[in-house]
Design a protein around this motif. Structure first.
Motif, PDB file in Angstrom:
ATOM      1  N   TYR A  89      37.895  14.386   6.566  1.00 46.35           N
ATOM      2  CA  TYR A  89      37.054  14.051   5.413  1.00 46.35           C
ATOM      3  C   TYR A  89      36.007  15.127   5.151  1.00 46.35           C
ATOM      4  O   TYR A  89      35.578  15.847   6.061  1.00 46.35           O
ATOM      5  N   ALA A  90      35.562  15.201   3.921  1.00 45.68           N
ATOM      6  CA  ALA A  90      34.477  16.106   3.568  1.00 45.68           C
ATOM      7  C   ALA A  90      33.136  15.540   3.998  1.00 45.68           C
ATOM      8  O   ALA A  90      32.211  16.291   4.333  1.00 45.68           O
ATOM      9  N   SER A  91      33.001  14.216   4.000  1.00 46.73           N
ATOM     10  CA  SER A  91      31.743  13.561   4.375  1.00 46.73           C
ATOM     11  C   SER A  91      31.799  13.062   5.812  1.00 46.73           C
ATOM     12  O   SER A  91      32.882  12.909   6.398  1.00 46.73           O
ATOM     13  N   ALA A  92      30.624  12.823   6.370  1.00 42.66           N
ATOM     14  CA  ALA A  92      30.503  12.405   7.768  1.00 42.66           C
ATOM     15  C   ALA A  92      30.643  10.889   7.906  1.00 42.66           C
ATOM     16  O   ALA A  92      30.803  10.167   6.914  1.00 42.66           O
ATOM     17  N   GLU A  93      30.582  10.415   9.139  1.00 46.15           N
ATOM     18  CA  GLU A  93      30.588   8.992   9.459  1.00 46.15           C
ATOM     19  C   GLU A  93      31.881   8.293   9.028  1.00 46.15           C
ATOM     20  O   GLU A  93      31.864   7.144   8.572  1.00 46.15           O
ATOM     21  N   GLN A  94      32.997   8.973   9.158  1.00 48.64           N
ATOM     22  CA  GLN A  94      34.286   8.378   8.833  1.00 48.64           C
ATOM     23  C   GLN A  94      34.989   7.919  10.113  1.00 48.64           C
ATOM     24  O   GLN A  94      34.598   8.301  11.214  1.00 48.64           O
ATOM     25  N   ASP A 179      36.200  13.500  -0.799  1.00 46.14           N
ATOM     26  CA  ASP A 179      36.997  12.999   0.317  1.00 46.14           C
ATOM     27  C   ASP A 179      38.453  12.809  -0.090  1.00 46.14           C
ATOM     28  O   ASP A 179      39.375  13.037   0.697  1.00 46.14           O
ATOM     29  N   HIS A 180      38.660  12.375  -1.321  1.00 49.72           N
ATOM     30  CA  HIS A 180      40.014  12.190  -1.836  1.00 49.72           C
ATOM     31  C   HIS A 180      40.776  13.524  -1.795  1.00 49.72           C
ATOM     32  O   HIS A 180      41.923  13.585  -1.321  1.00 49.72           O
ATOM     33  N   VAL A 181      40.130  14.581  -2.271  1.00 47.17           N
ATOM     34  CA  VAL A 181      40.759  15.905  -2.262  1.00 47.17           C
ATOM     35  C   VAL A 181      40.993  16.385  -0.840  1.00 47.17           C
ATOM     36  O   VAL A 181      42.055  16.928  -0.511  1.00 47.17           O
TER      37      VAL A 181
END
Length: 227
Positions: A89-94, A179-181
């Motif tokens: 993911y591009a963002s954290a906490e996944q 995140d989708h990309v």
């Protein structure tokens, strides 16, 4: 099945998905015990009428005797699936998850009378023979009368009236664009066709985003709830 609102598929799209797949897990319950088989099927749709499924089992299969009693059965139709690592993911906490396509069809069953079994098998084989480009369709008449009679007596044809249609296409519709990309890109880079197919499904949901050139979009998946 439980379906998150973001992943819910319109019943018409879910039924079309099942019809195009033509193969699933047929599940019945006998005295509290689940009984299942993996079977090809044919969806029958008529204007203004409830859709039906047709399939058959070997006479020795316990499902044949269970079908004689009637009752409500479940057919599970699965498409592509893929594991997703939180590191992609591009963002954290996944967290780790699994993306997939699945449709559940359920309803009462009845045994198709023996004198209609040949028509049932011919229609079912015609469906799948039609998938093969340039091939002369195989016909039941290609076998001798004796062989054909033996084959037809050895199966139990079943019809299920589809009363419930549930579709769950979990393709990260609830995630942010970045995140989708990121997930579509990571899945496309995996060395398995199922992950790559899921990546194309994701691109089809948001074709306007900036993907790598090799991520060409699949046809739009009608009926999928998007973010």
């Amino acid at each position: 099945m439980y379906v998150h609102p973001a992943f819910k598929v319109h019943p018409a799209a879910a039924l079309a998905f099942a019809a195009a797949r033509g193969f699933g897990t047929v599940i019945a319950c006998d005295a509290g015990r689940p009984v299942a088989a993996h079977l090809p099927f044919r969806v029958i749709e008529q204007d203004g009428k409830v859709p039906k499924l047709e399939f058959h089992v070997a006479r020795a299969n316990p499902l044949g005797a269970i079908a004689e009693k009637g009752g409500t059965w479940l057919v599970v139709v699965q498409g592509y699936d893929a594991y997703v690592s939180p590191d992609w993911y591009a963002s954290a906490e996944q967290v780790p998850t699994w993306l997939y396509e699945a449709v559940h069809l359920s309803g009462p069953v009845r045994v198709i009378p023996g004198d209609h079994t040949q028509g049932h098998t011919e229609r079912l084989s015609a469906k799948f023979e039609g998938w093969i480009d340039g091939k002369q369709p195989w016909l039941l008449d290609n076998v001798t009368d004796k062989r054909r009679e033996m084959l037809l007596k050895g199966i139990v044809a079943v019809e299920m009236t589809v009363e419930t249609i549930e579709g769950n296409f979990k393709l990260n519709q609830h995630k942010a664009d970045e995140d989708h990309v990121a997930i579509a890109t990571a899945l496309a880079a995996q060395d398995d066709s199922s992950s790559q197919a899921i990546a194309k499904r994701m691109v089809a949901l948001r074709p306007y985003l900036n993907y790598l050139p090799q991520l060409s979009a699949e046809p739009a998946l009608t009926g999928i709830a998007a973010k």
